[in-house]
Design a protein around this motif. Structure first.
Motif, PDB file in Angstrom:
ATOM      1  N   UNK A  61       4.707  -1.332   1.542  1.00 43.09           N
ATOM      2  CA  UNK A  61       3.930  -0.764   0.444  1.00 43.09           C
ATOM      3  C   UNK A  61       4.290   0.704   0.236  1.00 43.09           C
ATOM      4  N   UNK A  62       4.481   1.425   1.314  1.00 43.69           N
ATOM      5  CA  UNK A  62       4.833   2.843   1.227  1.00 43.69           C
ATOM      6  C   UNK A  62       6.140   3.045   0.465  1.00 43.69           C
ATOM      7  N   UNK A  63       7.092   2.147   0.649  1.00 43.97           N
ATOM      8  CA  UNK A  63       8.417   2.312   0.049  1.00 43.97           C
ATOM      9  C   UNK A  63       8.433   2.011  -1.443  1.00 43.97           C
TER      10      UNK A  63
ATOM     11  N   UNK B 121      -3.599  -7.779   1.743  1.00 41.42           N
ATOM     12  CA  UNK B 121      -4.149  -7.750   0.379  1.00 41.42           C
ATOM     13  C   UNK B 121      -3.745  -6.494  -0.387  1.00 41.42           C
ATOM     14  N   UNK B 122      -3.541  -5.385   0.303  1.00 40.32           N
ATOM     15  CA  UNK B 122      -3.131  -4.154  -0.383  1.00 40.32           C
ATOM     16  C   UNK B 122      -1.766  -4.339  -1.042  1.00 40.32           C
ATOM     17  N   UNK B 123      -0.819  -4.946  -0.321  1.00 44.77           N
ATOM     18  CA  UNK B 123       0.516  -5.176  -0.889  1.00 44.77           C
ATOM     19  C   UNK B 123       0.454  -6.199  -2.015  1.00 44.77           C
ATOM     20  N   UNK B 124      -0.327  -7.258  -1.808  1.00 40.50           N
ATOM     21  CA  UNK B 124      -0.450  -8.284  -2.852  1.00 40.50           C
ATOM     22  C   UNK B 124      -1.066  -7.706  -4.121  1.00 40.50           C
ATOM     23  N   UNK B 125      -2.119  -6.901  -3.976  1.00 39.79           N
ATOM     24  CA  UNK B 125      -2.777  -6.322  -5.145  1.00 39.79           C
ATOM     25  C   UNK B 125      -1.902  -5.273  -5.819  1.00 39.79           C
TER      26      UNK B 125
END
Length: 321
Positions: A179-181, A307-311
Motif C-alpha cells: 500500500x505504501x508503494x 482491507x486497507x489495500x482492498x479499499x
C-alpha cells in the motif's frame, strides 16, 4: 523605609507565601489523585498508564513523521517491526511447546517483507508460498534429524504453526508496504493505522469507564460490549474525518473505511488474545513497558492491512468526486 511601607511589603510577602503554599498543596493533591487513579487502572488492566502513554506517543511520533515527510522512511521501520514481530511470535510459540525454527523464519520473513514494496502483487504471493515451503521443509528435515519419537500430529502442528508465522507477521506487514508503494499510499497507511489506533484507544477508554458486560469472556475477559461501542464510535468518526480531509473521498467512504478496519482490528485483537490464552501467557514479551510485546500493539493493525489495500483499489477512483 517608613513603617507603613515595611508592613505593607511584609503583608505582600506573606500573601505570596500563602498562595505559593496553596498552589503546592493543590499540585500535591492532584499528583496523589493521579497516582491513585493510575494505580487503580494498573490493577484493573495490568498496565502502567504513564509509561504506556509515553511509549505510545514516542512510537506514534516517529511513525507519523516518517509518513508525513519522506514516506520511504517508513520502510525500514516496517521491516524492523516485521522481523522483530516474527522473532517474538516464534519465541512465544516455542515457549508454548511448538517447535518453530527462528533462523529460517527470519530469513523467509525478510524475503516476504522486501518483496512487498518492490514487486508485483502476484510475485508477493509466489514469495509467500516459497517462504511457507521453506520453513515447512526446514522443520520436517529438522524433525527427521532429531528422530526423537515426536508424533505425526505434533509434527504436522509444528509445520502449520510455522506457516502461520509467515502469513501473520511478515506477509501482513508486507501488505502495508504494498500500500505504501502506491500513489499517495502513505496517506492510506497513515489512515488505516489511525483508525485501528482510534478503535483500540476508544475501546480501552469506554471499557474502563463504562464496561459492565463482557464481550468474549472465554477469550479476553476484560473486553466489554461497552468498550466495543466506544470503538465503533471512534473508528467511524476518524474514518469520516480521514476520508474528507486526508484521502479526499466522500464522507460515506469514511464510514466504509472505518467499519472495515474496525472489524478486522477487533478480530485481530480477539485472535491474538485467543492465541495467548492457548499459550498460557499474558503478553507476547515484555520488551515494551506498559504495552507488553510488539505484537501486543500490532495485533489490531496487522489484519487491517488487507482491507486497507482492498479499499485503496475500490475507492481511489472516487477521489475528488
Amino acid at each position: 523605609m517608613p513603617v507603613g511601607e515595611g508592613a505593607e511589603s511584609h503583608a505582600l510577602r506573606e500573601q505570596w507565601r500563602a498562595r505559593r503554599d496553596e498552589f503546592e498543596s493543590h499540585v500535591t493533591q492532584a499528583r496523589e489523585q493521579f497516582d491513585q487513579a493510575n494505580e487503580r487502572i494498573k490493577q484493573r488492566t495490568g498496565r502502567d498508564l504513564i509509561v504506556a502513554i509515553l511509549i505510545g506517543v514516542a512510537f506514534g511520533a516517529v511513525l507519523i513523521a516518517s509518513l508525513l515527510f519522506i514516506k520511504w522512511l517508513f520502510l525500514p521501520i516496517a521491516i524492523a517491526a516485521g522481523l522483530l514481530g516474527t522473532y517474538e511470535l516464534s519465541r512465544a510459540l516455542r515457549a508454548g511447546g511448538r517447535r518453530v525454527d527462528i533462523a529460517p523464519q527470519l530469513i523467509a520473513g525478510a524475503a516476504v517483507l522486501l518483496t512487498g514494496p518492490f514487486a508485483a502483487l502476484w510475485l508477493s504471493w509466489v514469495v509467500l508460498i516459497a517462504a511457507v515451503a521453506f520453513v515447512s521443509v526446514w522443520r520436517m528435515i529438522g524433525q527427521m534429524i532429531a528422530a526423537d519419537g515426536r508424533t505425526y500430529g505434533a509434527v504436522l502442528a509444528d509445520v502449520v504453526v510455522g506457516a502461520f508465522v509467515q502469513v501473520y507477521v511478515p506477509f501482513l506487514t508486507s501488505v502495508a508496504l504494498m500500500l505504501l508503494s502506491r500513489e499517495s499510499g502513505e496517506w492510506w497507511v497513515l489512515g488505516f493505522i489511525a483508525v485501528a489506533v482510534a478503535a483500540d484507544t476508544c475501546a480501552y477508554a469506554a471499557g474502563l469507564a463504562l464496561g459492565r458486560h463482557p464481550m468474549a469472556p472465554r477469550i479476553s475477559p476484560k473486553k466489554t460490549w461497552e468498550g466495543f461501542g466506544g470503538a465503533v464510535v471512534g473508528s467511524l468518526a476518524v474514518g469520516v474525518l480521514l476520508a474528507i480531509f486526508l484521502l479526499q473521498l466522500p464522507w460515506w467512504c469514511g464510514l466504509i473505511f472505518g467499519a472495515a478496519i474496525l472489524i478486522c482490528a477487533t478480530l485481530g485483537d480477539l485472535g491474538e488474545s485467543m492465541l495467548k490464552r492457548d499459550l498460557g501467557i499474558k503478553d507476547m514479551s515484555s520488551w515494551l513497558p506498559g504495552h507488553g510485546g510488539l505484537l501486543d500493539r500490532l495485533d489490531s493493525i496487522l489484519p487491517s492491512t488487507v482491507p486497507a489495500l482492498a479499499l485503496y483499489y475500490l475507492l481511489t477512483p472516487l477521489i475528488g468526486s
